[in-house]
Design a protein around this motif. Sequence first.
Motif, PDB file in Angstrom:
ATOM      1  N   ALA A   1       0.834  -1.095  -0.246  1.00  0.00           N
ATOM      2  CA  ALA A   1      -0.297   0.529  -0.125  1.00  0.00           C
ATOM      3  C   ALA A   1       0.880   1.101  -0.414  1.00  0.00           C
ATOM      4  N   VAL A   2       0.646   2.128  -0.623  1.00  0.00           N
ATOM      5  CA  VAL A   2       1.326   3.917  -1.119  1.00  0.00           C
ATOM      6  C   VAL A   2       0.578   4.733  -0.434  1.00  0.00           C
ATOM      7  N   SER A   3       1.213   6.015   0.628  1.00  0.00           N
ATOM      8  CA  SER A   3       0.414   7.173   1.132  1.00  0.00           C
ATOM      9  C   SER A   3       1.444   8.028   0.976  1.00  0.00           C
ATOM     10  N   THR A   4       1.034   9.124   0.341  1.00  0.00           N
ATOM     11  CA  THR A   4       1.940  10.384   0.399  1.00  0.00           C
ATOM     12  C   THR A   4       1.439  11.561   1.106  1.00  0.00           C
ATOM     13  N   ILE A   5       2.167  11.885   1.800  1.00  0.00           N
ATOM     14  CA  ILE A   5       1.908  13.066   2.589  1.00  0.00           C
ATOM     15  C   ILE A   5       3.813  14.219   2.411  1.00  0.00           C
ATOM     16  N   ALA A   6       3.267  14.995   1.431  1.00  0.00           N
ATOM     17  CA  ALA A   6       4.614  15.949   1.342  1.00  0.00           C
ATOM     18  C   ALA A   6       3.837  18.071   1.859  1.00  0.00           C
ATOM     19  N   PRO A   7       5.156  18.423   1.618  1.00  0.00           N
ATOM     20  CA  PRO A   7       4.719  19.834   2.085  1.00  0.00           C
ATOM     21  C   PRO A   7       3.737  20.221   1.107  1.00  0.00           C
ATOM     22  N   ASP A   8       3.169  21.349   1.012  1.00  0.00           N
ATOM     23  CA  ASP A   8       2.077  22.049   0.600  1.00  0.00           C
ATOM     24  C   ASP A   8       2.551  22.697  -0.531  1.00  0.00           C
ATOM     25  N   ARG A   9       3.932  23.227  -0.281  1.00  0.00           N
ATOM     26  CA  ARG A   9       5.166  24.017  -1.487  1.00  0.00           C
ATOM     27  C   ARG A   9       6.329  23.461  -1.264  1.00  0.00           C
ATOM     28  N   GLU A  10       7.035  24.546  -1.634  1.00  0.00           N
ATOM     29  CA  GLU A  10       8.491  24.002  -1.471  1.00  0.00           C
ATOM     30  C   GLU A  10       9.349  23.760  -0.229  1.00  0.00           C
ATOM     31  N   ARG A  11       9.969  23.538   0.363  1.00  0.00           N
ATOM     32  CA  ARG A  11      10.719  23.498   1.247  1.00  0.00           C
ATOM     33  C   ARG A  11      12.316  22.811   1.079  1.00  0.00           C
ATOM     34  N   SER A  12      12.213  23.942   0.409  1.00  0.00           N
ATOM     35  CA  SER A  12      14.017  23.015   0.259  1.00  0.00           C
ATOM     36  C   SER A  12      14.718  23.954   1.264  1.00  0.00           C
ATOM     37  N   GLU A  13      15.995  22.923   1.495  1.00  0.00           N
ATOM     38  CA  GLU A  13      17.256  23.566   2.193  1.00  0.00           C
ATOM     39  C   GLU A  13      16.286  24.074   4.111  1.00  0.00           C
ATOM     40  N   CYS A  14      15.215  23.229   4.401  1.00  0.00           N
ATOM     41  CA  CYS A  14      14.919  23.659   5.375  1.00  0.00           C
ATOM     42  C   CYS A  14      15.405  22.535   6.287  1.00  0.00           C
ATOM     43  N   GLY A  15      16.517  21.964   6.524  1.00  0.00           N
ATOM     44  CA  GLY A  15      17.177  21.065   7.862  1.00  0.00           C
ATOM     45  C   GLY A  15      15.808  19.932   7.754  1.00  0.00           C
ATOM     46  N   HIS A  16      16.209  19.981   9.232  1.00  0.00           N
ATOM     47  CA  HIS A  16      15.597  19.095   9.983  1.00  0.00           C
ATOM     48  C   HIS A  16      15.050  20.006  10.631  1.00  0.00           C
ATOM     49  N   GLN A  17      14.166  20.760   9.989  1.00  0.00           N
ATOM     50  CA  GLN A  17      13.058  21.869  10.769  1.00  0.00           C
ATOM     51  C   GLN A  17      12.179  20.415  11.421  1.00  0.00           C
ATOM     52  N   ALA A  18      11.828  21.189  12.418  1.00  0.00           N
ATOM     53  CA  ALA A  18       9.980  21.080  12.812  1.00  0.00           C
ATOM     54  C   ALA A  18       8.822  21.806  13.198  1.00  0.00           C
ATOM     55  N   THR A  19       7.558  21.973  13.534  1.00  0.00           N
ATOM     56  CA  THR A  19       6.851  22.014  14.368  1.00  0.00           C
ATOM     57  C   THR A  19       6.023  22.261  14.228  1.00  0.00           C
ATOM     58  N   LEU A  20       6.247  23.403  16.478  1.00  0.00           N
ATOM     59  CA  LEU A  20       5.721  22.455  17.696  1.00  0.00           C
ATOM     60  C   LEU A  20       5.295  23.012  17.816  1.00  0.00           C
ATOM     61  N   GLY A  21       4.715  24.470  17.310  1.00  0.00           N
ATOM     62  CA  GLY A  21       4.476  25.983  18.469  1.00  0.00           C
ATOM     63  C   GLY A  21       3.060  26.517  18.096  1.00  0.00           C
ATOM     64  N   ARG A  22       2.655  25.382  16.667  1.00  0.00           N
ATOM     65  CA  ARG A  22       1.701  25.764  16.044  1.00  0.00           C
ATOM     66  C   ARG A  22       0.747  24.654  15.284  1.00  0.00           C
ATOM     67  N   PRO A  23      -0.393  24.513  15.364  1.00  0.00           N
ATOM     68  CA  PRO A  23      -1.334  23.218  14.864  1.00  0.00           C
ATOM     69  C   PRO A  23      -0.879  23.119  13.040  1.00  0.00           C
ATOM     70  N   LEU A  24      -0.570  22.335  12.085  1.00  0.00           N
ATOM     71  CA  LEU A  24      -0.369  21.774  11.140  1.00  0.00           C
ATOM     72  C   LEU A  24      -1.778  21.748  10.449  1.00  0.00           C
ATOM     73  N   ARG A  25      -1.945  21.948   9.070  1.00  0.00           N
ATOM     74  CA  ARG A  25      -3.275  22.015   8.592  1.00  0.00           C
ATOM     75  C   ARG A  25      -2.797  21.089   7.560  1.00  0.00           C
ATOM     76  N   ILE A  26      -3.905  19.800   7.464  1.00  0.00           N
ATOM     77  CA  ILE A  26      -4.084  18.754   6.316  1.00  0.00           C
ATOM     78  C   ILE A  26      -4.811  18.963   5.368  1.00  0.00           C
TER      79      ILE A  26
ATOM     80  N   PRO B   1       9.635  19.144   5.618  1.00  0.00           N
ATOM     81  CA  PRO B   1       9.357  17.419   5.241  1.00  0.00           C
ATOM     82  C   PRO B   1       9.527  16.692   6.548  1.00  0.00           C
ATOM     83  N   VAL B   2      10.118  17.331   8.058  1.00  0.00           N
ATOM     84  CA  VAL B   2      10.246  16.158   8.964  1.00  0.00           C
ATOM     85  C   VAL B   2       8.792  16.271   9.282  1.00  0.00           C
ATOM     86  N   ASP B   3       7.980  17.015   9.376  1.00  0.00           N
ATOM     87  CA  ASP B   3       6.908  16.936  10.269  1.00  0.00           C
ATOM     88  C   ASP B   3       5.591  16.093   9.042  1.00  0.00           C
ATOM     89  N   CYS B   4       5.974  16.276   7.476  1.00  0.00           N
ATOM     90  CA  CYS B   4       5.297  15.282   6.743  1.00  0.00           C
ATOM     91  C   CYS B   4       5.109  13.568   7.458  1.00  0.00           C
TER      92      CYS B   4
END
Length: 247
Positions: A38-63, A77-80
């Motif tokens: 089975a295959v699923s895809t979760i990716a950023p809604d826009r380009e997030r190049s060169e963001c490194g290991h950035q993660a979001t903790l201070g706000r809700p994530l919109r899916i 990408p780490v959030d994804c």
Amino acid sequence: MHVLLTNDDGIDAPGIAALCESLAMACRDPMLEDLEIAVSTIAPDRERSECGHQATLGRPLRIITGANRRWALDGSPVDCVRVGISQFISPVDLVLSGVNNGGNLGVDLLTSGTFAAAKEAALRGVPAVAFSQIRHPDFPVAWDHVPAWISPLIARAILDVAAAKPFLRNVNLPLESAVGDRAQPRIIDCDVDPTPFQLDWAEMGEAECQFSTSYHCRPRVPGGDVQSCFAGSISLTHFDLDRLVGG
């Protein structure tokens, strides 16, 4: 088996479409015919190049829900990967990240969102592979060769997951012009080249400065991932999961 696809170029990037096609080609391998994948895809809604290991903790994530088990996320990408391997979808057995529109070799891994997604998965116990394609401004962007080049590596990863072998791998594809008449480049296992870029410094004004460098003229250690890929081979780097954090 459940495979999660992600990237850092965004949900609509051609590289993730090429990755999906590559996975479909890999699944036609006779050695995988008894596996239900089975295959699923979760990716950023826009380009997030060169963001490194950035993660979001201070706000809700919109899916943002799409068709055929595809979701866009207003995060990194780490959030994804964190969303993907949480309770949002069924347990994930393998994460594939990419195919990045540009190389991720050597010290690029410090800033690469593509590799960070795979690393996040591995840190959380999910085998992962990151894929990137070197680019050069003098050559047109192409994706049609990608499935033939990486589907054997994806099939190998699926078989290793089935054999319960944890892993983290980074793959870089050479320029087609460097491959010459070979239909399929060699795959070379190699180490990460730790050599930093040579930087040019320029003062842009009283309170501004700018660094620049030449990606294709970067230093390279013989036998390292940079030298191998620039010489026309597919570079494959394996990482020690016990040493991803710390020394």
